[in-house]
Design an enzyme around this catalytic site. Structure first.
Site, mmCIF file in Angstrom:
data_model
loop_
_atom_site.group_PDB
_atom_site.id
_atom_site.type_symbol
_atom_site.label_atom_id
_atom_site.label_comp_id
_atom_site.label_asym_id
_atom_site.label_seq_id
_atom_site.Cartn_x
_atom_site.Cartn_y
_atom_site.Cartn_z
ATOM 1 N N SER A 148 -7.081 5.185 -5.922
ATOM 2 C CA SER A 148 -6.426 4.775 -4.691
ATOM 3 C C SER A 148 -6.370 6.355 -3.962
ATOM 4 O O SER A 148 -6.197 7.435 -4.143
ATOM 5 C CB SER A 148 -4.770 4.460 -4.175
ATOM 6 O OG SER A 148 -4.173 5.144 -3.511
ATOM 7 N N HIS B 266 -9.517 2.143 -3.754
ATOM 8 C CA HIS B 266 -8.547 1.610 -3.154
ATOM 9 C C HIS B 266 -7.917 2.441 -1.503
ATOM 10 O O HIS B 266 -7.423 2.894 -1.479
ATOM 11 C CB HIS B 266 -8.016 1.408 -4.214
ATOM 12 C CG HIS B 266 -6.670 0.394 -4.199
ATOM 13 N ND1 HIS B 266 -5.946 -0.546 -3.782
ATOM 14 C CD2 HIS B 266 -5.762 1.008 -3.287
ATOM 15 C CE1 HIS B 266 -5.119 -1.262 -3.699
ATOM 16 N NE2 HIS B 266 -4.521 -0.381 -3.519
ATOM 17 N N ASP C 201 -5.544 2.315 0.788
ATOM 18 C CA ASP C 201 -4.068 1.893 1.462
ATOM 19 C C ASP C 201 -3.796 2.223 3.225
ATOM 20 O O ASP C 201 -3.438 3.289 3.319
ATOM 21 C CB ASP C 201 -3.518 2.692 0.496
ATOM 22 C CG ASP C 201 -2.674 2.415 -1.028
ATOM 23 O OD1 ASP C 201 -2.876 1.099 -0.929
ATOM 24 O OD2 ASP C 201 -3.229 3.068 -2.266
ATOM 25 N N MET D 13 -1.056 2.421 5.808
ATOM 26 C CA MET D 13 0.591 1.414 5.393
ATOM 27 C C MET D 13 0.348 1.976 7.302
ATOM 28 O O MET D 13 -0.406 2.804 8.420
ATOM 29 C CB MET D 13 1.255 2.139 5.202
ATOM 30 C CG MET D 13 0.966 2.310 3.914
ATOM 31 S SD MET D 13 2.317 3.663 2.997
ATOM 32 C CE MET D 13 0.952 3.179 0.868
ATOM 33 N N HIS E 191 -5.928 -2.581 1.055
ATOM 34 C CA HIS E 191 -4.828 -2.778 0.792
ATOM 35 C C HIS E 191 -4.078 -2.759 1.714
ATOM 36 O O HIS E 191 -3.470 -1.809 2.161
ATOM 37 C CB HIS E 191 -4.175 -2.651 -0.569
ATOM 38 C CG HIS E 191 -2.393 -2.494 -1.185
ATOM 39 N ND1 HIS E 191 -1.851 -2.007 -2.419
ATOM 40 C CD2 HIS E 191 -1.395 -3.186 -0.600
ATOM 41 C CE1 HIS E 191 -0.445 -2.406 -2.391
ATOM 42 N NE2 HIS E 191 -0.897 -3.302 -0.811
ATOM 43 N N MET F 232 -0.358 -2.964 4.027
ATOM 44 C CA MET F 232 0.975 -2.797 4.744
ATOM 45 C C MET F 232 1.020 -2.426 5.415
ATOM 46 O O MET F 232 1.605 -2.154 5.643
ATOM 47 C CB MET F 232 1.225 -1.694 3.301
ATOM 48 C CG MET F 232 0.909 -2.115 2.015
ATOM 49 S SD MET F 232 1.145 -0.059 0.724
ATOM 50 C CE MET F 232 -0.669 0.006 0.840
ATOM 51 N N MET G 91 2.388 -5.618 -7.706
ATOM 52 C CA MET G 91 2.528 -3.685 -6.988
ATOM 53 C C MET G 91 3.909 -3.401 -8.257
ATOM 54 O O MET G 91 4.679 -3.974 -8.883
ATOM 55 C CB MET G 91 3.568 -3.711 -5.668
ATOM 56 C CG MET G 91 3.219 -4.042 -4.702
ATOM 57 S SD MET G 91 0.973 -2.714 -4.732
ATOM 58 C CE MET G 91 2.509 -1.507 -4.496
ATOM 59 N N ASP H 134 -0.804 -1.896 -9.135
ATOM 60 C CA ASP H 134 -0.111 -0.326 -8.393
ATOM 61 C C ASP H 134 0.623 -0.899 -8.490
ATOM 62 O O ASP H 134 1.720 -0.563 -8.406
ATOM 63 C CB ASP H 134 -0.829 -1.429 -7.005
ATOM 64 C CG ASP H 134 -1.590 -0.401 -6.124
ATOM 65 O OD1 ASP H 134 -1.329 1.074 -6.434
ATOM 66 O OD2 ASP H 134 -1.635 -1.102 -4.860
HETATM 67 C C1 DX5 Z 1 1.210 2.439 -3.243
HETATM 68 C C2 DX5 Z 1 -0.445 2.402 -2.609
HETATM 69 C C3 DX5 Z 1 -0.707 2.954 -4.124
HETATM 70 C C4 DX5 Z 1 -0.887 3.932 -4.064
HETATM 71 C C5 DX5 Z 1 -0.833 4.255 -6.279
HETATM 72 O O1 DX5 Z 1 2.561 1.550 -1.716
HETATM 73 O O2 DX5 Z 1 -0.469 0.967 -2.519
HETATM 74 O O3 DX5 Z 1 -2.200 2.074 -4.201
HETATM 75 O O4 DX5 Z 1 -1.375 5.010 -3.414
HETATM 76 O O5 DX5 Z 1 -0.895 5.329 -6.186
HETATM 77 P P1 DX5 Z 1 -0.155 6.372 -8.059
HETATM 78 O O6 DX5 Z 1 -1.253 6.087 -8.367
HETATM 79 O O7 DX5 Z 1 0.357 7.608 -7.268
HETATM 80 O O8 DX5 Z 1 1.355 5.570 -8.180
HETATM 81 ZN ZN ZN Z 2 -2.662 -0.162 -2.554
#
Ligand code: DX5
Ligand code: ZN
Length: 222
Positions: free
Chosen positions: A9, A34, A36, A38, A68, A70, A139, A177
């Site tokens: 990620s 990956h 992310d 947000m 991903h 969010m 998750m 994840d």
């Molecule tokens: C959280 C993300 C994850 C996160 C994982 O909302 O979707 O992908 O970055 O990070 P670690 O591996 O540090 O938990």
């Molecule tokens: Zn993620």
């Protein structure tokens, strides 16, 4: 089971040197990137969007990008990620009014749809969607931040989803994840995951290749 995939990620990467960081994890043996996304609305944090995805693509990243999302709403931004070169586009069922429509939209734009389940989201959402999905994301933390602790109820959830995927006879990736580390990845693999997101465990380590290698070794122990 499918070949295990390691998906670093980039949330935990050094954003000032993002292209180099992604090159480095790919060289270190990562299978997919990956990404992310947000929005400070669906989750209480704000990260990166399609422009950054496109920049990585142009930078020459050949590995599949695992977006991903969010974000709420989802549909408006799907075509942008498709254009920006995402391979998988995964979203949360709570973040869209019409789950089936969003899945279709992702497919129509030439990407592979994934559905993400928060720790307290029931698996019922798979009842009428699994036949259309290419990925299910479980998750194991509440979405929004890297570096949180693994919530162990995710293991039972993985087992349930693995059974449902097997019963469907379809080729669907099962991704975990949140809080994935070298020392819990074996139990996670045993519960049925085949795709492993890890942010802080990889980018926070001094040697990305050694960390990814150790993760693969623990997965292989079964
Ligand atoms: C959280 C993300 C994850 C996160 C994982 O909302 O979707 O992908 O970055 O990070 P670690 O591996 O540090 O938990
Ligand atoms: Zn993620």
């Amino acid at each position: 089971m499918a070949t295990p995939w390691i998906a670093p990620s980039i949330l935990s990467a050094d954003f000032a040197r993002l292209g180099e960081e992604v090159d480095a994890v790919i060289r270190a043996g990562a299978d997919l990137v990956h990404f992310d996304v947000m929005d400070n609305h669906y989750v209480p944090n704000l990260t990166i969007g399609p422009l950054v995805c496109e920049a990585l693509h142009r930078h020459g990243i050949k590995a599949p990008i695992d977006a991903h999302l969010m974000v709420r709403p989802v549909d408006r931004i799907v075509p942008d990620f498709a254009r920006a070169g995402a391979t998988y586009i995964t979203f949360h069922p709570e973040a869209t009014e019409h789950i089936d429509r969003t899945i279709e939209l992702i497919r129509e734009h030439g990407c592979r749809p994934g559905l993400a389940f928060n720790p307290a989201t029931p698996l019922d959402y798979l009842d009428y969607t699994l036949e259309k999905l290419d990925l299910v994301l479980i998750m194991s933390v509440n979405p929004g931040f890297g570096g949180q602790r693994f919530i162990s109820s995710a293991l039972g959830k993985l087992e349930q989803v693995r059974r449902r995927i097997q019963a469907s006879g379809r080729d669907v990736r099962l991704e975990i994840d949140g809080g994935v580390k070298i020392d819990n990845i074996q139990a996670i693999a045993r519960a049925g995951a085949d795709t492993f997101v890890a942010g802080s465990a990889i980018f926070g380590s001094p040697d990305y290749a050694a960390t990814i290698r150790a993760m693969r070794e623990h997965i292989a122990r079964g």
